[in-house]
Design a protein around this motif. Sequence first.
Motif, PDB file in Angstrom:
ATOM      1  N   PRO A 141       0.438  -1.042  -0.261  1.00 14.59           N
ATOM      2  CA  PRO A 141      -0.198   0.061   0.318  1.00 14.59           C
ATOM      3  C   PRO A 141       0.532   1.123   0.081  1.00 14.59           C
ATOM      4  CG  PRO A 141      -0.096  -0.878   2.049  1.00 14.59           C
ATOM      5  CD  PRO A 141       0.996  -1.539   1.494  1.00 14.59           C
ATOM      6  N   GLY A 142       1.904   1.207  -0.098  1.00  9.12           N
ATOM      7  CA  GLY A 142       3.082   2.900  -0.307  1.00  9.12           C
ATOM      8  C   GLY A 142       3.235   3.442  -1.529  1.00  9.12           C
ATOM      9  N   SER A 143       3.989   4.134  -1.514  1.00  4.95           N
ATOM     10  CA  SER A 143       3.992   4.944  -2.469  1.00  4.95           C
ATOM     11  C   SER A 143       5.127   5.079  -3.195  1.00  4.95           C
ATOM     12  CB  SER A 143       3.671   6.245  -2.141  1.00  4.95           C
ATOM     13  OG  SER A 143       5.337   6.582  -1.396  1.00  4.95           O
ATOM     14  N   LEU A 144       5.923   4.791  -4.428  1.00  3.56           N
ATOM     15  CA  LEU A 144       7.271   4.998  -5.303  1.00  3.56           C
ATOM     16  C   LEU A 144       7.854   5.429  -3.891  1.00  3.56           C
ATOM     17  CD1 LEU A 144       8.011   3.412  -7.260  1.00  3.56           C
ATOM     18  CD2 LEU A 144       8.275   5.395  -8.642  1.00  3.56           C
ATOM     19  N   GLY A 145       7.848   6.736  -3.683  1.00  4.95           N
ATOM     20  CA  GLY A 145       9.258   6.697  -2.359  1.00  4.95           C
ATOM     21  C   GLY A 145       9.346   6.239  -1.615  1.00  4.95           C
ATOM     22  N   GLY A 146       8.319   5.730  -1.192  1.00  3.88           N
ATOM     23  CA  GLY A 146       8.628   4.949   0.296  1.00  3.88           C
ATOM     24  C   GLY A 146       9.381   4.114   0.322  1.00  3.88           C
ATOM     25  N   ALA A 147       8.716   3.501  -1.263  1.00  3.96           N
ATOM     26  CA  ALA A 147       9.459   1.731  -2.124  1.00  3.96           C
ATOM     27  C   ALA A 147      10.591   2.097  -2.077  1.00  3.96           C
ATOM     28  CB  ALA A 147       8.275   1.367  -3.170  1.00  3.96           C
ATOM     29  N   LEU A 148      11.344   3.162  -2.913  1.00  3.10           N
ATOM     30  CA  LEU A 148      12.818   3.361  -3.098  1.00  3.10           C
ATOM     31  C   LEU A 148      13.453   3.771  -2.265  1.00  3.10           C
ATOM     32  CD1 LEU A 148      12.289   5.680  -5.254  1.00  3.10           C
ATOM     33  CD2 LEU A 148      12.812   3.365  -6.073  1.00  3.10           C
ATOM     34  N   THR A 149      12.828   3.883  -0.849  1.00  2.00           N
ATOM     35  CA  THR A 149      13.371   4.073   0.447  1.00  2.00           C
ATOM     36  C   THR A 149      13.827   2.822   1.202  1.00  2.00           C
ATOM     37  OG1 THR A 149      12.425   5.938   0.635  1.00  2.00           O
ATOM     38  CG2 THR A 149      13.735   5.679   2.134  1.00  2.00           C
ATOM     39  N   MET A 150      13.467   2.019   1.089  1.00  2.00           N
ATOM     40  CA  MET A 150      13.184   0.970   1.678  1.00  2.00           C
ATOM     41  C   MET A 150      13.421  -0.064   1.136  1.00  2.00           C
ATOM     42  SD  MET A 150      11.278   2.497   4.396  1.00  2.00           S
ATOM     43  CE  MET A 150      12.199   0.278   5.541  1.00  2.00           C
ATOM     44  N   ASN A 151      13.698   0.203  -0.382  1.00  4.76           N
ATOM     45  CA  ASN A 151      13.865  -1.103  -1.051  1.00  4.76           C
ATOM     46  C   ASN A 151      12.746  -2.217  -1.241  1.00  4.76           C
ATOM     47  OD1 ASN A 151      15.436  -2.145  -3.586  1.00  4.76           O
ATOM     48  ND2 ASN A 151      16.439  -3.711  -2.161  1.00  4.76           N
ATOM     49  N   ALA A 152      11.414  -1.766  -1.001  1.00  9.32           N
ATOM     50  CA  ALA A 152      10.608  -2.629  -1.222  1.00  9.32           C
ATOM     51  C   ALA A 152      10.585  -4.056  -1.684  1.00  9.32           C
ATOM     52  CB  ALA A 152       8.948  -1.712  -1.372  1.00  9.32           C
ATOM     53  N   GLY A 153       9.904  -4.472  -1.307  1.00 11.62           N
ATOM     54  CA  GLY A 153       9.490  -6.127  -2.089  1.00 11.62           C
ATOM     55  C   GLY A 153       8.944  -6.667  -1.533  1.00 11.62           C
ATOM     56  N   ALA A 154       8.265  -8.150  -2.651  1.00 12.74           N
ATOM     57  CA  ALA A 154       7.797  -8.977  -2.232  1.00 12.74           C
ATOM     58  C   ALA A 154       8.017 -10.017  -3.538  1.00 12.74           C
ATOM     59  CB  ALA A 154       6.483  -8.634  -2.373  1.00 12.74           C
ATOM     60  N   THR A 201      22.015   6.463 -10.718  1.00 11.83           N
ATOM     61  CA  THR A 201      21.339   5.813 -10.811  1.00 11.83           C
ATOM     62  C   THR A 201      20.918   4.642 -10.485  1.00 11.83           C
ATOM     63  OG1 THR A 201      23.735   4.623 -10.689  1.00 11.83           O
ATOM     64  CG2 THR A 201      22.868   6.175 -13.254  1.00 11.83           C
ATOM     65  N   GLY A 202      20.641   3.658 -11.140  1.00 15.82           N
ATOM     66  CA  GLY A 202      20.395   1.865  -9.792  1.00 15.82           C
ATOM     67  C   GLY A 202      21.500   1.586  -9.126  1.00 15.82           C
ATOM     68  N   GLU A 203      22.337   1.526  -9.641  1.00 15.19           N
ATOM     69  CA  GLU A 203      23.528   1.445  -8.731  1.00 15.19           C
ATOM     70  C   GLU A 203      23.761   2.336  -7.773  1.00 15.19           C
ATOM     71  OE1 GLU A 203      27.174   0.268 -11.419  1.00 15.19           O
ATOM     72  OE2 GLU A 203      26.097  -1.758 -12.468  1.00 15.19           O
ATOM     73  N   GLU A 204      23.999   3.342  -8.321  1.00 12.79           N
ATOM     74  CA  GLU A 204      23.946   4.673  -7.163  1.00 12.79           C
ATOM     75  C   GLU A 204      23.177   4.501  -6.368  1.00 12.79           C
ATOM     76  OE1 GLU A 204      26.378   7.610  -9.848  1.00 12.79           O
ATOM     77  OE2 GLU A 204      24.239   8.046 -10.127  1.00 12.79           O
ATOM     78  N   MET A 205      22.052   4.210  -6.050  1.00 18.78           N
ATOM     79  CA  MET A 205      21.066   4.411  -5.285  1.00 18.78           C
ATOM     80  C   MET A 205      21.382   3.178  -3.978  1.00 18.78           C
ATOM     81  SD  MET A 205      18.665   6.377  -5.480  1.00 18.78           S
ATOM     82  CE  MET A 205      16.882   5.549  -4.612  1.00 18.78           C
ATOM     83  N   GLN A 206      22.563   2.423  -4.017  1.00 19.06           N
ATOM     84  CA  GLN A 206      22.877   1.664  -3.420  1.00 19.06           C
ATOM     85  C   GLN A 206      21.747   0.614  -2.845  1.00 19.06           C
ATOM     86  OE1 GLN A 206      24.498   4.510  -0.863  1.00 19.06           O
ATOM     87  NE2 GLN A 206      26.063   5.131  -2.033  1.00 19.06           N
ATOM     88  N   PHE A 207      20.516   0.369  -2.988  1.00 19.21           N
ATOM     89  CA  PHE A 207      19.733  -0.587  -2.632  1.00 19.21           C
ATOM     90  C   PHE A 207      20.465  -1.794  -1.891  1.00 19.21           C
ATOM     91  CE2 PHE A 207      17.513   1.070  -6.688  1.00 19.21           C
ATOM     92  CZ  PHE A 207      16.476   1.528  -5.973  1.00 19.21           C
TER      93      PHE A 207
END
Length: 290
Positions: free
Chosen positions: A132-145, A170-176
Amino acid sequence: MTSMVSGEQARRLEKAYGGKVMISEPMKKHTSFQIGGPADALVEPHDVEALRRVLQWAWSESLPVFVLGNGTNLLVADEGIRGIVVRVGPGLDGITFEGECVRAGTGVSLPALARECADHGLSGFEWAVGIPGSLGGALTMNAGAYSHTVGDVTREVRMVGLDGALSVKTGEEMQFAQRSSRLSHGDSIAYQALLALRPADPGSVRARMAEYMKDRKVKQPLHLPSAGCVFQNPSGRGAGRYIDAAGLKGLRVGGAEVSQVHANFIVNAGGATARDVLILMGVIRRTVYE
Ligand SMILES: Cc1cc2nc3c(=O)[nH]c(=O)nc-3n(C[C@H](O)[C@H](O)[C@H](O)COP(=O)(O)OP(=O)(O)OC[C@H]3O[C@@H](n4cnc5c(N)ncnc54)[C@H](O)[C@@H]3O)c2cc1C
């Protein structure tokens, strides 16, 4: 607790960014847990420039800023939040398709984005339909399922620093990493992301989403307020299994309860406070450890 934002400052902020400032806004209205005391001031910037103006203004006034998405992964203190809460939501939720990629504002909700991708015959994001989150929250938490994470498909993220400076990573620089990314430091706000997906038959993407939703309805207490799973899974076994094995399902502190449906969820069974949740988390930790 004394507010850090005076009425006069709130009026100046309204002028500076061109939007409404909500004073003493109860955070329980903005969290899926329905818990949390008042934010001194809450704003909802309608576009990126308004977002920058809020941040530059707060920076010049030396006021702390807290970023809020959909509030589905937050336990806000009963004392609330001092300073400015910046909600990234409607206004920053546009979606455009670029070939096999989708460019989306981080205020978009994950279920809405997943459905749009399916309608455009793109696969790779259907796992997010029940989060139920936002994309911003997902990028912060590296949400997944279901063995996928948002980091897997992120090609680029556009963000604003707390001083208002724009940058692109970039995706790499995001340090997921496991439920974290460079956004977890709290020094930037993501406003747009480019996700790389792959073409697929819309019908089969929708069918997979329906399966995921069915699975969640059986396994998760979706009828009660919560913030999703509380504890990270230790390798090899779900945290919920340890909590269940310790006989803690149904344990209650005040209005906070270990879900009967999924032991790694704490639910607000009625009038729970942040304090109730924190005490219950402490009891769970101690009991499982022993
Ligand atoms: C019923 C339920 C099921 C869930 N299932 C899952 C699941 O399967 N997998 C999973 O990973 N999570 C799950 N969650 C947790 C949650 O939905 C996700 O972590 C989601 O990605 C959080 O997004 P949000 O917008 O609600 O973030 P918020 O809770 O608003 O914020 C979370 C953090 O992100 C920061 N943040 C938010 N937006 C931005 C932004 N634009 N820029 C910078 N920082 C930002 C906040 O400051 C905060 O630190 C579930 C939650 C619930 C209630």
